[in-house]
Design a protein around this motif. Structure first.
Motif, PDB file in Angstrom:
ATOM      1  N   HIS A  99       0.818  -1.214   0.000  1.00 46.47           N
ATOM      2  CA  HIS A  99       0.000   0.000   0.000  1.00 46.47           C
ATOM      3  C   HIS A  99       0.857   1.273   0.000  1.00 46.47           C
ATOM      4  O   HIS A  99       0.464   2.283   0.573  1.00 46.47           O
ATOM      5  N   ILE A 100       2.025   1.214  -0.619  1.00 44.37           N
ATOM      6  CA  ILE A 100       2.885   2.388  -0.739  1.00 44.37           C
ATOM      7  C   ILE A 100       2.376   3.237  -1.897  1.00 44.37           C
ATOM      8  O   ILE A 100       2.325   2.767  -3.030  1.00 44.37           O
ATOM      9  N   GLU A 101       1.991   4.471  -1.588  1.00 45.61           N
ATOM     10  CA  GLU A 101       1.479   5.356  -2.620  1.00 45.61           C
ATOM     11  C   GLU A 101       2.321   6.620  -2.768  1.00 45.61           C
ATOM     12  O   GLU A 101       2.235   7.301  -3.773  1.00 45.61           O
ATOM     13  N   LYS A 102       3.132   6.938  -1.769  1.00 49.95           N
ATOM     14  CA  LYS A 102       3.965   8.137  -1.820  1.00 49.95           C
ATOM     15  C   LYS A 102       5.183   7.893  -2.704  1.00 49.95           C
ATOM     16  O   LYS A 102       5.550   6.751  -2.978  1.00 49.95           O
ATOM     17  N   ASP A 103       5.847   8.985  -3.118  1.00 49.29           N
ATOM     18  CA  ASP A 103       7.071   8.860  -3.914  1.00 49.29           C
ATOM     19  C   ASP A 103       8.204   8.235  -3.109  1.00 49.29           C
ATOM     20  O   ASP A 103       9.089   7.604  -3.671  1.00 49.29           O
ATOM     21  N   LYS A 104       8.176   8.419  -1.802  1.00 46.25           N
ATOM     22  CA  LYS A 104       9.221   7.853  -0.939  1.00 46.25           C
ATOM     23  C   LYS A 104       8.544   7.355   0.331  1.00 46.25           C
ATOM     24  O   LYS A 104       7.905   8.134   1.046  1.00 46.25           O
ATOM     25  N   ASP A 105       8.660   6.056   0.592  1.00 48.24           N
ATOM     26  CA  ASP A 105       8.002   5.491   1.771  1.00 48.24           C
ATOM     27  C   ASP A 105       8.640   4.162   2.118  1.00 48.24           C
ATOM     28  O   ASP A 105       9.390   3.583   1.323  1.00 48.24           O
ATOM     29  N   LYS A 106       8.357   3.674   3.319  1.00 47.66           N
ATOM     30  CA  LYS A 106       8.827   2.350   3.724  1.00 47.66           C
ATOM     31  C   LYS A 106       7.748   1.667   4.541  1.00 47.66           C
ATOM     32  O   LYS A 106       6.977   2.315   5.240  1.00 47.66           O
ATOM     33  N   MET A 107       7.695   0.349   4.414  1.00 43.33           N
ATOM     34  CA  MET A 107       6.692  -0.471   5.087  1.00 43.33           C
ATOM     35  C   MET A 107       7.293  -1.822   5.428  1.00 43.33           C
ATOM     36  O   MET A 107       8.322  -2.201   4.880  1.00 43.33           O
ATOM     37  N   THR A 108       6.604  -2.555   6.276  1.00 45.88           N
ATOM     38  CA  THR A 108       6.971  -3.937   6.577  1.00 45.88           C
ATOM     39  C   THR A 108       6.027  -4.852   5.813  1.00 45.88           C
ATOM     40  O   THR A 108       4.823  -4.627   5.786  1.00 45.88           O
ATOM     41  N   LEU A 109       6.590  -5.885   5.204  1.00 41.57           N
ATOM     42  CA  LEU A 109       5.797  -6.876   4.484  1.00 41.57           C
ATOM     43  C   LEU A 109       6.053  -8.231   5.132  1.00 41.57           C
ATOM     44  O   LEU A 109       7.184  -8.716   5.137  1.00 41.57           O
ATOM     45  N   ILE A 122      10.411  -2.980   3.296  1.00 40.71           N
ATOM     46  CA  ILE A 122      10.326  -2.542   1.913  1.00 40.71           C
ATOM     47  C   ILE A 122      10.476  -1.024   1.876  1.00 40.71           C
ATOM     48  O   ILE A 122       9.755  -0.312   2.571  1.00 40.71           O
ATOM     49  N   LYS A 123      11.429  -0.544   1.058  1.00 41.02           N
ATOM     50  CA  LYS A 123      11.588   0.889   0.828  1.00 41.02           C
ATOM     51  C   LYS A 123      11.312   1.161  -0.634  1.00 41.02           C
ATOM     52  O   LYS A 123      11.776   0.425  -1.502  1.00 41.02           O
ATOM     53  N   GLU A 127      11.689   9.020  -8.189  1.00 38.98           N
ATOM     54  CA  GLU A 127      12.336  10.321  -8.305  1.00 38.98           C
ATOM     55  C   GLU A 127      12.730  10.568  -9.758  1.00 38.98           C
ATOM     56  O   GLU A 127      13.537   9.822 -10.323  1.00 38.98           O
ATOM     57  N   GLY A 128      12.150  11.570 -10.371  1.00 33.63           N
ATOM     58  CA  GLY A 128      12.531  11.967 -11.722  1.00 33.63           C
ATOM     59  C   GLY A 128      12.378  10.880 -12.768  1.00 33.63           C
ATOM     60  O   GLY A 128      13.182  10.778 -13.674  1.00 33.63           O
ATOM     61  N   GLY A 129      11.369  10.051 -12.668  1.00 34.64           N
ATOM     62  CA  GLY A 129      11.172   8.986 -13.645  1.00 34.64           C
ATOM     63  C   GLY A 129      11.863   7.683 -13.298  1.00 34.64           C
ATOM     64  O   GLY A 129      11.644   6.668 -13.940  1.00 34.64           O
ATOM     65  N   ASP A 130      12.732   7.692 -12.289  1.00 31.70           N
ATOM     66  CA  ASP A 130      13.412   6.479 -11.840  1.00 31.70           C
ATOM     67  C   ASP A 130      12.665   5.922 -10.631  1.00 31.70           C
ATOM     68  O   ASP A 130      12.167   6.676  -9.794  1.00 31.70           O
ATOM     69  N   ASP A 131      12.595   4.598 -10.550  1.00 28.99           N
ATOM     70  CA  ASP A 131      11.961   3.930  -9.411  1.00 28.99           C
ATOM     71  C   ASP A 131      12.955   2.971  -8.787  1.00 28.99           C
ATOM     72  O   ASP A 131      13.741   2.339  -9.481  1.00 28.99           O
ATOM     73  N   ARG A 132      12.886   2.859  -7.458  1.00 27.98           N
ATOM     74  CA  ARG A 132      13.742   1.913  -6.748  1.00 27.98           C
ATOM     75  C   ARG A 132      12.928   1.265  -5.634  1.00 27.98           C
ATOM     76  O   ARG A 132      12.263   1.934  -4.868  1.00 27.98           O
ATOM     77  N   ILE A 133      13.010  -0.043  -5.586  1.00 22.31           N
ATOM     78  CA  ILE A 133      12.404  -0.830  -4.512  1.00 22.31           C
ATOM     79  C   ILE A 133      13.537  -1.594  -3.838  1.00 22.31           C
ATOM     80  O   ILE A 133      14.332  -2.246  -4.512  1.00 22.31           O
TER      81      ILE A 133
END
Length: 138
Positions: A99-109, A122-123, A127-133
């Motif tokens: 349920h991460i909807e923000k551009d930058k967030d962290k959660m436990t899965l 999970i982080k 940012e600027g068209g790039d995504d990182r998980i």
């Protein structure tokens, strides 16, 4: 898409592939189609590889120009990366499950694997068209 069904499907795939070579499976996905199943399979295999290899973290980065890179923190070197379409679907699936909807967030899965469970951190960053998980293992 129902995040509960995605979560359940990843757990089922973890159980299904628990006795396989996750790294080989991740390599094969790079040549597979672009469907949602490939993305979920890649997530399950990445989690299993992280557990089996005592990884601290596995990160998947997609860039706006379509490049996908996967790294792990336990040794130098890259892991097999899925294609750009599957990479984007992996990010979408993880964001849906957590349920991460923000551009930058962290959660436990929490994932149940066979008779055990594991809490993954999970982080997510967009940012600027790039995504990182990033998946951080306990």
């Amino acid at each position: 898409k129902d995040p509960a069904n995605i979560h359940l499907k990843v757990q089922e795939l973890c159980d299904c592939f628990a006795t396989t070579d996750p790294l080989k499976g991740m390599s094969d996905i790079g040549h597979a189609g672009e469907d949602d199943e490939a993305a979920l399979k890649w997530i399950a295999l990445a989690v299993l590889h992280g557990i089996n290899s005592n990884a601290e973290k596995i990160s998947l980065t997609t860039t706006k120009d379509g490049k996908v890179r996967v790294t792990a923190e336990y040794r130098e070197g890259d892991l097999p990366a899925p294609g750009p379409a599957v990479g984007k679907k992996i990010i979408e699936a993880i964001r849906a499950m957590t349920h991460i909807e923000k551009d930058k967030d962290k959660m436990t899965l929490a994932l149940g694997i066979r008779n055990n469970s594991i809490d993954l951190k999970i982080k997510s960053r967009h940012e600027g068209g790039d995504d990182r998980i990033s998946i951080t293992f306990p």
